[in-house]
Design a protein around this motif. Structure first.
Motif, PDB file in Angstrom:
ATOM      1  N   LEU A  34     -36.014 -33.962   9.071  1.00  0.00           N
ATOM      2  CA  LEU A  34     -34.746 -34.683   9.207  1.00  0.00           C
ATOM      3  C   LEU A  34     -34.958 -36.188   9.076  1.00  0.00           C
ATOM      4  O   LEU A  34     -34.173 -36.878   8.408  1.00  0.00           O
ATOM      5  N   MET A  37     -35.474 -36.984   5.547  1.00  0.00           N
ATOM      6  CA  MET A  37     -34.192 -36.965   4.847  1.00  0.00           C
ATOM      7  C   MET A  37     -33.447 -38.284   5.069  1.00  0.00           C
ATOM      8  O   MET A  37     -32.893 -38.877   4.124  1.00  0.00           O
ATOM      9  N   ALA A  38     -33.444 -38.748   6.307  1.00  0.00           N
ATOM     10  CA  ALA A  38     -32.753 -40.007   6.614  1.00  0.00           C
ATOM     11  C   ALA A  38     -33.396 -41.168   5.855  1.00  0.00           C
ATOM     12  O   ALA A  38     -32.695 -42.001   5.251  1.00  0.00           O
ATOM     13  N   VAL A  86     -27.969 -38.656  10.495  1.00  0.00           N
ATOM     14  CA  VAL A  86     -29.022 -37.636  10.363  1.00  0.00           C
ATOM     15  C   VAL A  86     -30.115 -37.894  11.405  1.00  0.00           C
ATOM     16  O   VAL A  86     -30.616 -36.958  12.048  1.00  0.00           O
ATOM     17  N   ARG A  87     -30.462 -39.167  11.618  1.00  0.00           N
ATOM     18  CA  ARG A  87     -31.464 -39.490  12.651  1.00  0.00           C
ATOM     19  C   ARG A  87     -30.973 -39.063  14.029  1.00  0.00           C
ATOM     20  O   ARG A  87     -31.748 -38.571  14.856  1.00  0.00           O
ATOM     21  N   ASN A 130     -19.925 -37.918   3.171  1.00  0.00           N
ATOM     22  CA  ASN A 130     -20.825 -37.922   4.328  1.00  0.00           C
ATOM     23  C   ASN A 130     -20.979 -36.538   4.945  1.00  0.00           C
ATOM     24  O   ASN A 130     -21.976 -36.242   5.581  1.00  0.00           O
ATOM     25  N   ALA A 133     -24.390 -34.624   3.917  1.00  0.00           N
ATOM     26  CA  ALA A 133     -25.634 -34.849   4.649  1.00  0.00           C
ATOM     27  C   ALA A 133     -25.517 -34.357   6.087  1.00  0.00           C
ATOM     28  O   ALA A 133     -26.457 -33.781   6.649  1.00  0.00           O
ATOM     29  N   ASP A 134     -24.349 -34.566   6.676  1.00  0.00           N
ATOM     30  CA  ASP A 134     -24.121 -34.176   8.056  1.00  0.00           C
ATOM     31  C   ASP A 134     -24.268 -32.663   8.229  1.00  0.00           C
ATOM     32  O   ASP A 134     -24.997 -32.176   9.110  1.00  0.00           O
ATOM     33  N   ALA A 137     -27.869 -31.483   7.719  1.00  0.00           N
ATOM     34  CA  ALA A 137     -28.731 -31.817   8.851  1.00  0.00           C
ATOM     35  C   ALA A 137     -28.470 -30.905  10.045  1.00  0.00           C
ATOM     36  O   ALA A 137     -29.397 -30.439  10.712  1.00  0.00           O
ATOM     37  N   LYS A 141     -31.347 -28.480  11.563  1.00  0.00           N
ATOM     38  CA  LYS A 141     -31.752 -28.608  12.965  1.00  0.00           C
ATOM     39  C   LYS A 141     -31.624 -27.264  13.693  1.00  0.00           C
ATOM     40  O   LYS A 141     -32.449 -26.934  14.536  1.00  0.00           O
ATOM     41  N   LEU A 165     -31.871 -35.181  -0.541  1.00  0.00           N
ATOM     42  CA  LEU A 165     -32.248 -34.392   0.642  1.00  0.00           C
ATOM     43  C   LEU A 165     -33.330 -33.376   0.290  1.00  0.00           C
ATOM     44  O   LEU A 165     -34.283 -33.174   1.046  1.00  0.00           O
TER      45      LEU A 165
END
Lengths: 418, 418
Positions: A34, A37-38, A86-87, A130, A133-134, A137, A141, A165
């Motif tokens: 992750l 990716m960020a 993402v972080r 957005n 990516a959201d 992620a 996770k 990504l």
């Protein structure tokens, strides 16, 4: 089977293999990916903005409104915010492996119910780029492979974001097919996803009511329905009227277009005279048009007559339906009839009234002396939100990472027989 | 809309009203009604047996097998056992109101997620008439209204049982429509239930694979899929072979026709020679026909050749597929390909092998050194079981009373605004 359907099914099969590899990964490995990716999103901000320019130019040529174009547009700053989100997901606890329940049975068998990933999660969305990516992620996770099907208007942006990504996944040594953009951007690709029962474990539509209803109606894959909120504020006879006014105004006007915004105000007859003229004046000052029944309209001519349709409308605008009721039970009956069961609030200082309202209103969230606007994964402390479920099975209300898991039972013995 | 569909929808609307009344009831009130239902079943045993005689005579005239007739037949003793099962459900804890999670948010809002009934639960079943009382009692205990649609072969019995249960509800002061038998017994009444989205909260099919697949395919109401089990026993290279033999025999033969019965045996090549001849002999002595791959057949001519179809067959009979694998990962790959993800067992004394198998096998239950036959609500200590879910959303594995609930968030403040 059309070419697109064949391609979508091939994606889903690759996603199943990736999901099998993701399931046993430790939190540390997933978090590392992750963060990679960020970092990649930040490093590639320029190429992402360039791809986005194609979408924006196409939208502009197509005569799309400036408000919509603003929602679509990415800048380096906005890409930075996407990377930060993402972080933030990397910082959240990993739901996988959590022991939901555990015991030793009388015969000595150890029984544990643990959280496991759902597997392959399909997300059909309209929103800004957005979400790409959201959603990726959140899926990673929680150990799920993501099949993303964004809107055609953001196709170039989404394509580039997913490339970035996947590049990061490759560097982290994770399967590329953990994140895939579904080929095509027409109706046929969404329909192929909806028909991929057995390949896709769950579909989550994110977007407007008509998108969600289409998915619910047409999908043979299990769906988590998110959404519509026809939310009510009920001002009880035992309410603190200053508090009631503040909660009404906040629930209606803090943001007009969210699903947890109040759309109908119900006022107990005993306090209507003391409360309604103040509430009507305050709301009108904020530009809210009130649609009332005859008893509400008696307090102010500017309240327009409510039709039957108003009671079931999610305005998402500066409009509020208002009705005077003779009792808490009448308020509950009105809510049962018209609510979408998202969020309802009672304002009261009576313990017995609060208890009765909470036990009889069947909604995902019931607020006592608080704004309806609090029904939100962030406000609830979940750290991230994939949507707000409007259904009763699996997940109800704001969905965080635990709602993106299933469970399995692990039973350990030493040769136990029945 | 056909007459039957209109009638079924009218039933569902009455069930919604009943469900609203049931939701806030305390455990004491529900238990009293359940005990009244049990007493009424005992008191009315004679009239229930009389109604059952009509079903049995019709079945006999229709040339139904004696085994099926035995399953259909009620005696005073069997009615007594049905009443006892209802009493046992009264003894179980009430899932409604349980706080699933709770916290105080940084802003002082109190957040609680509590269990609430699902609402209206439809159950479509083929089984013996005892399912009628059992399903009604499980629904009532969990605060749900039950819409029961049994098989036409048990229509007279089911009708009489439901009359008796409703009589007891009336005496206990509960809404009659908390328990309803759906009118009609043809396909049209089941289809009307499957189309009652918005009126029925969940459908649970109980019965054979074809019934379940029909409901999953045709229902627009959310379905909890129960069922099919193509379960595997894997004998690892580090297995205690006496334990492996006992678990294999128990998993296959303790009962042949249940969903948690083993259907395929996978044996690690390193122990095949020491294990398979003993296992084949023991199973053959118990009348089990083995269907093996070439490597398994090399140990015994009596093992018939397995076809591709054998690996995916839920025999529910004295048959067992058997295959030699070169590694734990090969066993996992075979299971991922052919299993219905119900229950798989590993026999091993290796901690690392057990850990790898558990994390990589994606099934509702994974047994370590225990028989597959333990996947069962009763064995797990749930006290009652509405079925074994084969799906990943909402509930997976044996479903007890908590799985018959949804949740809602109750948020309490003192004038909190966003």
């Amino acid at each position: 089977m059309s070419d697109i359907e064949r391609e979508v099914r091939a994606c889903a099969e690759r996603a199943q293999d990736a999901a099998a590899d993701l399931a046993p990964l430790s939190r540390a490995v997933k978090d590392e990916a992750l963060l990679a990716m960020a970092d990649a999103l930040t490093a590639e901000a320029e190429s992402i903005v360039r791809a986005n320019t194609e979408d924006v130019e196409r939208a502009r040529a197509g005569g799309v409104s400036e408000a919509m174009i603003d929602r679509l547009t990415l800048t380096a700053d906005r890409v930075g915010a996407i990377a930060d989100a993402v972080r933030a997901i990397a910082d959240l606890p990993d739901p996988v492996g959590e022991v939901v329940r555990g015991t030793v049975l009388p015969n000595g068998l150890e029984l544990r119910q643990i959280r496991v990933p759902l597997g392959v999660v399909g997300i059909i969305y309209e929103g800004r780029p957005n979400v790409t990516a959201d959603a990726a992620a959140l899926c990673l996770k929680s150990g799920n492979a993501a099949l993303l099907r964004g809107s055609s208007s953001a196709y170039s942006s989404n394509t580039r974001i997913v490339e970035v990504l996947r590049g990061a996944l490759a560097k982290a040594g994770l399967p590329l097919d953990a994140v895939q953009l579904v080929p095509g951007s027409g109706r046929d690709s969404a329909q192929a996803l909806m028909r991929a029962r057995g390949l896709v474990d769950v579909l989550i539509p994110r977007g407007g009511g008509s998108l969600i209803q289409t998915v619910v109606r047409e999908s043979t894959v299990p769906v988590i329905e998110t959404g519509e909120g026809n939310c009510h504020v009920y001002v009880d006879s035992a309410a603190d009227l200053d508090m009631a006014l503040a909660i009404t105004v906040n629930s209606k006007t803090q943001r007009l277009s969210t699903c947890n915004t109040a759309e109908t105000l119900l006022v107990h007859a005993d306090v209507a005279e003391a409360f309604l003229p103040r509430a009507i004046a305050a709301l009108r000052e904020l530009g809210v048009t009130l649609h009332g029944d005859d008893r509400a309209r008696a307090f102010d001519d500017a309240v327009v007559p409510a039709t039957e349709e108003d009671w079931s409308t999610e305005y998402l605008s500066a409009d509020l339906a208002v009705k005077v009721v003779d009792s808490l039970d009448d308020a509950v009956a009105h809510i049962r009839r018209y609510s979408t069961s998202h969020t309802e609030a009672i304002v009261t200082d009576s313990q017995s009234a609060a208890r009765r309202f909470v036990s009889r209103v069947d909604s995902a969230a019931v607020m006592v002396n608080a704004s309806t606007r609090f029904t939100d994964g962030g406000e609830f402390g979940f750290g991230a939100e994939i949507g707000i479920s409007n259904q009763k099975l699996h997940a109800r209300g704001p969905m965080g990472l635990p709602e993106m898991t299933s469970t399995k039972y692990v039973v350990t013995g030493e040769g136990h027989l029945r």
